[in-house]
Design an enzyme around this catalytic site. Structure first.
Site, mmCIF file in Angstrom:
data_model
loop_
_atom_site.group_PDB
_atom_site.id
_atom_site.type_symbol
_atom_site.label_atom_id
_atom_site.label_comp_id
_atom_site.label_asym_id
_atom_site.label_seq_id
_atom_site.Cartn_x
_atom_site.Cartn_y
_atom_site.Cartn_z
ATOM 1 N N GLY A 175 0.560 -1.391 -0.130
ATOM 2 C CA GLY A 175 0.462 0.092 0.262
ATOM 3 C C GLY A 175 0.495 1.161 0.315
ATOM 4 N N HIS A 212 -3.830 -4.137 -3.847
ATOM 5 C CA HIS A 212 -3.186 -3.141 -2.353
ATOM 6 C C HIS A 212 -4.224 -3.532 -1.093
ATOM 7 C CE1 HIS A 212 -3.344 0.426 -1.219
ATOM 8 N NE2 HIS A 212 -3.564 0.796 -2.335
ATOM 9 N N CYS A 213 -3.587 -4.183 -0.829
ATOM 10 C CA CYS A 213 -3.358 -3.360 1.424
ATOM 11 C C CYS A 213 -2.905 -2.552 1.790
ATOM 12 C CB CYS A 213 -4.064 -5.022 1.919
ATOM 13 S SG CYS A 213 -2.922 -6.207 1.254
ATOM 14 N N LYS A 214 -2.372 -3.070 2.877
ATOM 15 C CA LYS A 214 -0.891 -2.635 3.757
ATOM 16 C C LYS A 214 0.264 -3.515 3.317
ATOM 17 C CE LYS A 214 -1.700 -0.023 7.863
ATOM 18 N NZ LYS A 214 -1.604 -0.123 8.869
ATOM 19 N N THR A 273 -5.196 -9.140 -0.493
ATOM 20 C CA THR A 273 -4.802 -8.618 -1.856
ATOM 21 C C THR A 273 -4.521 -10.311 -1.940
ATOM 22 O OG1 THR A 273 -3.265 -6.722 -1.074
ATOM 23 C CG2 THR A 273 -3.055 -7.395 -3.295
#
Length: 483
Positions: free
Chosen positions: A228, A312-314, A320
Site C-alpha cells: 500500500g 493493494h492492502c497494507k 490482496t
C-alpha cells in the site's frame, strides 16, 4: 540396495536408467550397515532419485566427493527463501527460472557431456522440500511431465517431504503440497500465466524489492499485487513507504488502468485518478476474510476493467492475495490449493491464516459462478461482451447452490479507519520485516565486494612498505655483512 561405503562409487560407474518409463521411476537408497529391515528406511540414508538418464536429485547426509564422471551441485545456500515467520517456501518465480537455466546450462555444457548431473540437498527438511519443488517444476516446464508424474518420481519408495505453510505467526492448520505446486505451475503454463521465453528476470527481481516498489505480477498483463502506498515517500519504522507517484509511470507503461485499495486510506485517491486511473475502495480488516459483497464488488470491477488491475492492502499479501485468488478460481477453475500455491510462487506470503480456509469454502461457488459467466458469454461476439457484463453480474447473484438461492445478505457495518492502528497490524509487521530483511541482504551483498577491495588495498600498502622501507634496509645489512 548398497551400503554407504560402496554406494557412490558403484553408482558413478553405472549407467542411470532413463526416466522415460515414468510409471516406475528409479531410486537408490544407500543403507547404513546396521540397518537390516528392508521395509523401512533409516532417516540418515542417502537417497538418489532418477529424473532423466543424466539428471538426479540426491538427499545426502554428508558432502559428496567429486568424481571424474559425476558433477555434484547444491542450491541450498544459493536460492534461499526469505521467510516472514515459520514459512519456508515455495521458492519464488525468479528462483524457479534461475534453477531451470542452471540445469539447462549444465546439461548442455560441453565439459559435462559425459558426466551425470546430481543436484544434492542435505538433512534440512525445508531445504529438501524446496529442492524437490525446483526439480519438480523443471520436470513440468521443460520435460513435459504431468504434475502426477513429477510428484511420483520424487516420492518413489518411502521418500517424503514436509508441506508448505503460510506466513502467519503461530500454529498452522492449512498446508499446500508439492503436488499442489506442480498442478499450479502446469495450469499457469496452460493459461499463459507462465512463459519463461518472455519472462523478465531483471524486472521481477528489481520491483519485488521493498525499496523499488514491492510489487509482483500474479497474472501477466492482468493483475499486479503491491504494498500500500502512503501520502509521501519515506523510510519509517523499518520499511519503505512509497507515494502513489512512485508507481504512476510504471503502471502507465504496463497498461494498468485500475487501482483497488483494500486497506484504510493512507493516501489521497486523487493522486491516481488525476493521473487517469480508475480507483476503487473495498475496505475490510487486516487479516480477515472478505464478505460476499466485497468479493462480488471486486469481481465486478475486474471483469469491467479495460486494462491491468493493481491491487493493494497494507503489505499487499493477505487481503490482496485472497481477492486475486477469488478471480483466478472463478475464471480459471483452479482449486483453492492450486491457486494459493501459484500466487505464493509469484509473490511469497500471499493469503494468510483463515483466508486459506475461506478460499476452500468459496471454491465450489466461484466455480459455479465462472461456469455461468462463460455460458452467458458463449456465442456472443467480442463487441457485445462489454454490454453483456451488467446483465451477467445481476444474473450471477441469482445462482442457486445446492438448491438454495443466493439471497441478499445484510451488509456489514461500514469499515472504520480506526480498525487499523498505525504500525500495529499484521500488514505493518509483514512489510516491515520484508523491508528490513532485504536491506540486510543488500548490505551483505555490498559488504562482500568492499571486503575484497579493502583486502586488496591492504596487500598493496603492505607490499609498498616492504619494497620502499624494509627491503632497502635488508639489502644494506646484507651488503655490510658481505664487506
Amino acid at each position: 540396495m548398497k551400503r554407504k561405503s560402496e554406494g557412490r562409487s558403484s553408482w558413478a560407474a553405472a549407467t542411470c536408467s532413463p526416466c522415460c518409463s515414468l510409471t516406475s521411476p528409479s531410486v537408490k537408497k544407500i543403507r547404513s550397515p546396521t540397518q537390516q529391515d528392508p521395509r523401512h528406511r533409516d532417516p540418515q540414508d542417502d537417497v538418489y532419485l532418477d529424473i532423466t538418464d543424466r539428471l538426479r536429485l540426491a538427499i545426502l547426509y554428508s558432502r559428496p566427493k567429486s568424481a571424474s564422471n559425476v558433477h555434484y551441485f547444491s542450491i541450498d545456500n544459493e536460492l534461499e527463501y526469505e521467510n516472514f515467520s515459520e514459512d519456508f517456501g515455495p521458492l519464488n518465480l525468479a528462483m524457479v527460472y534461475r534453477y531451470c537455466c542452471k540445469i539447462n546450462k549444465k546439461l548442455k555444457s560441453i565439459t559435462m557431456l559425459r558426466k551425470k548431473i546430481v543436484h544434492f540437498t542435505g538433512s534440512d527438511q525445508r531445504k529438501q522440500a524446496n529442492a524437490a519443488f525446483l526439480v519438480g517444476c523443471y520436470m513440468v516446464i521443460y520435460l513435459g511431465r504431468t504434475p502426477e508424474e513429477a510428484y511420483r518420481t520424487l516420492i518413489f519408495g518411502d521418500t517424503s517431504y514436509i508441506p508448505f505453510r503460510d506466513a502467519a505467526y503461530g500454529s498452522c492448520n492449512f498446508y499446500i503440497t508439492l503436488l499442489d505446486c506442480f498442478h499450479a505451475v502446469k495450469k499457469a503454463m496452460q493459461y499463459g500465466f507462465l512463459n519463461f521465453n518472455s519472462f523478465n528476470l531483471d524486472e521481477y527481481e528489481h520491483y519485488e524489492k521493498a525499496e523499488n516498489g514491492d510489487l509482483n505480477w500474479i497474472i501477466p498483463d492482468r493483475f499486479i499485487a503491491f504494498c500500500g502506498p502512503h501520502s509521501r515517500a519515506r523510510l519509517e519504522s523499518g520499511y519503505h513507504q512509497h507515494s502513489p507517484e512512485t508507481y504512476i509511470q510504471y503502471f502507465k507503461n504496463r497498461n494498468v488502468t485500475t487501482i483497488i485499495r483494500l486497506n484504510k486510506k493512507m493516501y489521497d485517491a486523487k493522486c491516481f485518478t488525476d493521473a487517469g486511473f480508475d480507483h476503487h475502495d473495498l475496505f475490510f480488516a487486516d487479516g480477515s476474510s472478505p464478505t460476499d459483497a466485497i468479493v462480488k464488488g471486486f469481481l465486478d470491477i475486474c471483469e469491467n476493467a479495460e486494462g491491468a488491475i493493481a491491487v493493494h492492502c497494507k503489505a499487499g499479501l493477505g487481503r490482496t492475495g485472497t481477492l486475486i485468488a477469488c478471480y483466478i478460481m472463478k475464471h480459471y477453475r483452479m482449486t483453492a490449493a492450486e491457486t494459493i500455491a501459484w500466487v505464493r510462487i509469484c509473490r511469497p506470503g500471499l493469503v494468510i491464516g483463515p483466508q486459506q480456509q475461506f478460499l476452500v469454502m468459496k471454491q465450489t461457488s466461484l466455480w459455479l459462478e465462472g461456469d455461468y459467466f462463460c455460458q452467458k458469454l458463449k456465442g456472443q461476439e467480442n463487441g457485445q461482451h462489454r454490454a453483456a457484463f451488467p446483465k451477467l453480474h445481476s444474473g450471477v447473484d441469482d445462482i442457486s447452490i445446492n438448491g438454495v438461492e443466493n439471497q441478499d445478505q445484510q451488509e456489514p457495518e461500514p469499515y472504520s479507519d480506526d480498525d487499523e492502528i498505525n504500525g500495529g497490524t499484521q500488514g505493518d509487521r509483514l512489510r516491515a520485516l520484508k523491508s528490513r530483511r532485504q536491506s540486510k541482504t543488500n548490505a551483505i551483498l555490498l559488504t562482500c565486494p568492499l571486503a575484497v577491495l579493502t583486502s586488496a588495498l591492504c596487500s598493496v600498502v603492505i607490499w609498498w612498505i616492504v619494497c620502499d622501507y624494509i627491503l632497502p634496509i635488508l639489502l644494506f645489512c646484507l651488503d655490510g655483512f658481505g664487506t
